[in-house]
Design a protein around this motif. Structure first.
Motif, mmCIF file in Angstrom:
data_model
loop_
_atom_site.group_PDB
_atom_site.id
_atom_site.type_symbol
_atom_site.label_atom_id
_atom_site.label_comp_id
_atom_site.label_asym_id
_atom_site.label_seq_id
_atom_site.Cartn_x
_atom_site.Cartn_y
_atom_site.Cartn_z
ATOM 1 N N ARG A 1 -51.151 72.666 10.666
ATOM 2 C CA ARG A 1 -51.896 73.253 9.548
ATOM 3 C C ARG A 1 -51.188 72.967 8.222
ATOM 4 O O ARG A 1 -51.832 72.619 7.223
ATOM 5 N N ARG A 2 -49.871 73.112 8.204
ATOM 6 C CA ARG A 2 -49.117 72.823 6.980
ATOM 7 C C ARG A 2 -49.249 71.356 6.589
ATOM 8 O O ARG A 2 -49.384 71.015 5.406
ATOM 9 N N GLU A 3 -49.230 70.481 7.587
ATOM 10 C CA GLU A 3 -49.352 69.055 7.299
ATOM 11 C C GLU A 3 -50.737 68.711 6.776
ATOM 12 O O GLU A 3 -50.885 67.870 5.872
ATOM 13 N N LEU A 4 -51.764 69.367 7.298
ATOM 14 C CA LEU A 4 -53.120 69.138 6.804
ATOM 15 C C LEU A 4 -53.253 69.566 5.343
ATOM 16 O O LEU A 4 -53.890 68.877 4.537
ATOM 17 N N LEU A 5 -52.653 70.699 4.997
ATOM 18 C CA LEU A 5 -52.678 71.129 3.596
ATOM 19 C C LEU A 5 -51.946 70.129 2.711
ATOM 20 O O LEU A 5 -52.369 69.846 1.580
ATOM 21 N N ARG A 6 -50.843 69.597 3.222
ATOM 22 C CA ARG A 6 -50.074 68.635 2.427
ATOM 23 C C ARG A 6 -50.876 67.372 2.149
ATOM 24 O O ARG A 6 -50.953 66.904 1.003
ATOM 25 N N VAL A 7 -51.487 66.804 3.185
ATOM 26 C CA VAL A 7 -52.231 65.560 2.981
ATOM 27 C C VAL A 7 -53.504 65.812 2.165
ATOM 28 O O VAL A 7 -54.018 64.905 1.503
ATOM 29 N N ALA A 8 -54.007 67.060 2.211
ATOM 30 C CA ALA A 8 -55.181 67.386 1.394
ATOM 31 C C ALA A 8 -54.828 67.459 -0.083
ATOM 32 O O ALA A 8 -55.707 67.354 -0.949
ATOM 33 N N GLY A 9 -53.530 67.663 -0.381
ATOM 34 C CA GLY A 9 -53.114 67.766 -1.767
ATOM 35 C C GLY A 9 -53.013 69.192 -2.255
ATOM 36 O O GLY A 9 -52.829 69.437 -3.447
ATOM 37 N N TRP A 10 -53.103 70.165 -1.330
ATOM 38 C CA TRP A 10 -53.026 71.565 -1.721
ATOM 39 C C TRP A 10 -51.570 71.933 -1.994
ATOM 40 O O TRP A 10 -50.679 71.574 -1.235
ATOM 41 N N GLN A 11 -51.345 72.626 -3.088
ATOM 42 C CA GLN A 11 -49.974 72.974 -3.478
ATOM 43 C C GLN A 11 -49.683 74.450 -3.319
ATOM 44 O O GLN A 11 -48.655 74.833 -2.794
ATOM 45 N N SER A 12 -50.592 75.296 -3.800
ATOM 46 C CA SER A 12 -50.369 76.736 -3.638
ATOM 47 C C SER A 12 -51.654 77.464 -3.963
ATOM 48 O O SER A 12 -52.541 76.920 -4.626
ATOM 49 N N ALA A 13 -51.743 78.685 -3.523
ATOM 50 C CA ALA A 13 -52.905 79.523 -3.831
ATOM 51 C C ALA A 13 -52.644 80.290 -5.127
ATOM 52 O O ALA A 13 -52.771 81.502 -5.198
ATOM 53 N N ALA A 14 -52.254 79.566 -6.172
ATOM 54 C CA ALA A 14 -51.914 80.201 -7.435
ATOM 55 C C ALA A 14 -53.149 80.824 -8.078
ATOM 56 O O ALA A 14 -54.255 80.318 -7.952
ATOM 57 N N GLU A 15 -52.923 81.919 -8.792
ATOM 58 C CA GLU A 15 -54.031 82.620 -9.428
ATOM 59 C C GLU A 15 -54.670 81.808 -10.542
ATOM 60 O O GLU A 15 -55.773 82.072 -10.947
ATOM 61 N N GLY A 16 -53.951 80.805 -11.066
ATOM 62 C CA GLY A 16 -54.494 80.044 -12.184
ATOM 63 C C GLY A 16 -55.518 78.998 -11.796
ATOM 64 O O GLY A 16 -56.098 78.347 -12.662
ATOM 65 N N VAL A 17 -55.754 78.819 -10.497
ATOM 66 C CA VAL A 17 -56.697 77.780 -10.063
ATOM 67 C C VAL A 17 -58.126 78.229 -10.348
ATOM 68 O O VAL A 17 -58.487 79.375 -10.102
#
Length: 465
Positions: free
Chosen positions: A379-395
């Motif tokens: 799951r972590r690797e899928l998020l990485r290749v997707a380009g997801w960085q964090s669930a920051a509130e500024g998104v």
């Protein structure tokens, strides 16, 4: 503004089907006489009135709340009437038909609204900009909590404020360049004294931050398509079931059990991942299985990421190793270099030895789809290749067209920077690049947008919104 935007419009504004409450909405200019004729009385602005909704003969269709919002203090910026009745489909259709009937005398051009037309009028009447209008549809369509929160931030104007800030800085820089062009006889070097290079550099840095947040928002909205590929009985269906947390695909020891794709959307940290299980890749004399394998390759070539599944218990079988090598070479031929391939070594719970060394340039994960060991790493690797960085509130939520526009701005600013850095810069070319960058920014919020694009955007909305 097109002629159709002058017509008053009406529609059922709640979802089809039965519900506790249903809404019929009417929007247009000068609705007060229509309200009087429809309800037999006037309404105080922005106050809820409980009353009967009569038909043409004075018999009550239903009883409910009526609210009148005079322009410009309404959702559309026009006069708006809302009738809140019981949410039965027949009741709402009767109310809508009655509105069209009552309008014949005082509001003859009243017609049924087109998809998204209420929100389109809100945009045309400057109640919200185009990015905010799109955020309404994205909020309705949000498939995860993170996507809904990000859409809410875009609807509140967070994304638009970022774009307006970029535009204002760009306009100021354009003003300096235009001043230099308009008064070439002046000895004052406007651009040097105003630090045009520094201003442009700051603008590019701010743009990069906006692009990063917008890309994260686009990921929340669209997600990525992940295809599980590999030989028969490598555990593809088991992996899909494990990731989805449900028995979606049939799992048996018989090779070729999966004949067609099985798809499920999951979410990891709010990011939607569209996982597709495909038929095992091999040579087959079975016509049905061959069709399934061809469809599997079609899905693979359209993937945003591929999970290449290997069976650790068969690493000593020469025919298995050869078949895996053939699949690997075909993936190289069929996939773009930008599509990541993750080697997933399955069945760690039953394997006699660990996975071989990782292939250069490819990520690798070891797991057991049966026990669940290693799934978190995948799951972590899928998020990485997707380009997801964090669930920051500024998104904030963003669309593909926003990303394309921001990339166009970036390209024009790079050309502008090249002009500034050159010996004897061509100021007319510099001014043109800045103008094109501003146009690309304006297209995001709708300050510079073709009618064709508006038609495409609002046609995707539901009727009544």
């Amino acid at each position: 503004m097109l002629a159709r935007h002058q017509d008053p419009i009406a529609a059922i504004a709640t979802a089809p089907g039965r519900g506790a409450v249903g809404i019929v909405r009417v929007s247009g200019r000068g609705l007060a006489p229509f309200v009087q004729g429809l309800l037999g009385r006037s309404l105080q602005p922005r106050q809820a009135h409980y009353l009967p909704f009569p038909d043409a003969a004075g018999r009550s269709i239903d009883q409910g709340l009526a609210l009148f919002f005079p322009a410009p203090h309404s959702y559309t910026g026009e006069d708006v009437l809302e009738l809140q009745a019981h949410g039965g489909p027949v009741v709402l259709q009767l109310l809508l038909a009655r509105c069209l009937e009552a309008a014949q005398a005082v509001l003859p051009r009243l017609r049924l609204a087109e998809p998204g037309e209420f929100t389109e009028r809100a945009f045309l009447n400057d109640k919200l900009d185009l990015a905010q209008a799109e955020a309404i549809a994205d909020l309705i369509d949000a498939s995860t909590e993170a996507a809904a929160r990000s859409a809410g931030r875009s609807l509140s104007g967070a994304f638009s404020q970022e774009i307006h800030g970029l535009r204002d800085a760009l306009v100021h820089l354009r003003m300096l360049v235009e001043a230099t062009l308009d008064f070439p006889e002046e000895e004052i070097d406007f651009l040097r004294k105003a630090d045009a290079r520094g201003q442009l550099s700051n603008l590019q840095q701010t743009l990069a931050a906006v692009m990063q947040r917008a890309s994260q928002g686009a990921l929340l909205r669209e997600g990525i398509k992940v295809v599980i590929a590999g030989q028969p009985n490598a555990g593809k269906s088991s992996l899909l079931n494990a990731l989805a947390g449900a028995e979606l695909a049939i799992v048996t020891p018989i090779a070729g059990t999966t004949r067609d794709k099985v798809q499920q959307t999951i979410q990891i940290e709010g990011v939607p991942l569209h996982i597709i299980d495909t038929a095992g890749l091999r040579e087959s004399a079975d016509e049905v299985e061959r069709i399934g394998i061809a469809r599997a390759w079609d899905e693979i070539t359209q993937a945003d990421a591929v999970l290449f599944l290997h069976d650790l218990t068969r690493l000593d079988a020469p025919e298995y190793i050869a078949a895996d090598a053939l699949i690997a070479s075909t993936l190289v031929q069929k996939l773009s270099e930008s599509v990541p391939v993750i080697d997933v070594w399955n069945k760690t719970d039953a394997a006699a030895r660990p996975a071989p060394a990782a292939t250069a340039g490819r990520a690798a994960v070891q797991l057991s789809a049966r026990t669940g060991q290693g799934l978190d790493a995948l799951r972590r690797e899928l998020l990485r290749v997707a380009g997801w960085q964090s669930a920051a509130e500024g998104v904030y939520i963003a669309r593909a067209r926003h990303i394309e526009a921001l990339r166009a701005v970036d390209a024009h600013l790079m050309e502008a920077a090249a002009q500034l850095e050159s010996t004897g810069p061509a100021l007319d070319l510099l001014a043109e690049e800045l103008r094109l960058a501003q146009n690309a920014l304006n297209a995001i919020t709708g300050e510079f947008t073709s009618d064709d694009l508006l038609g495409v955007i609002f046609s995707s909305f539901c009727i009544g919104k």
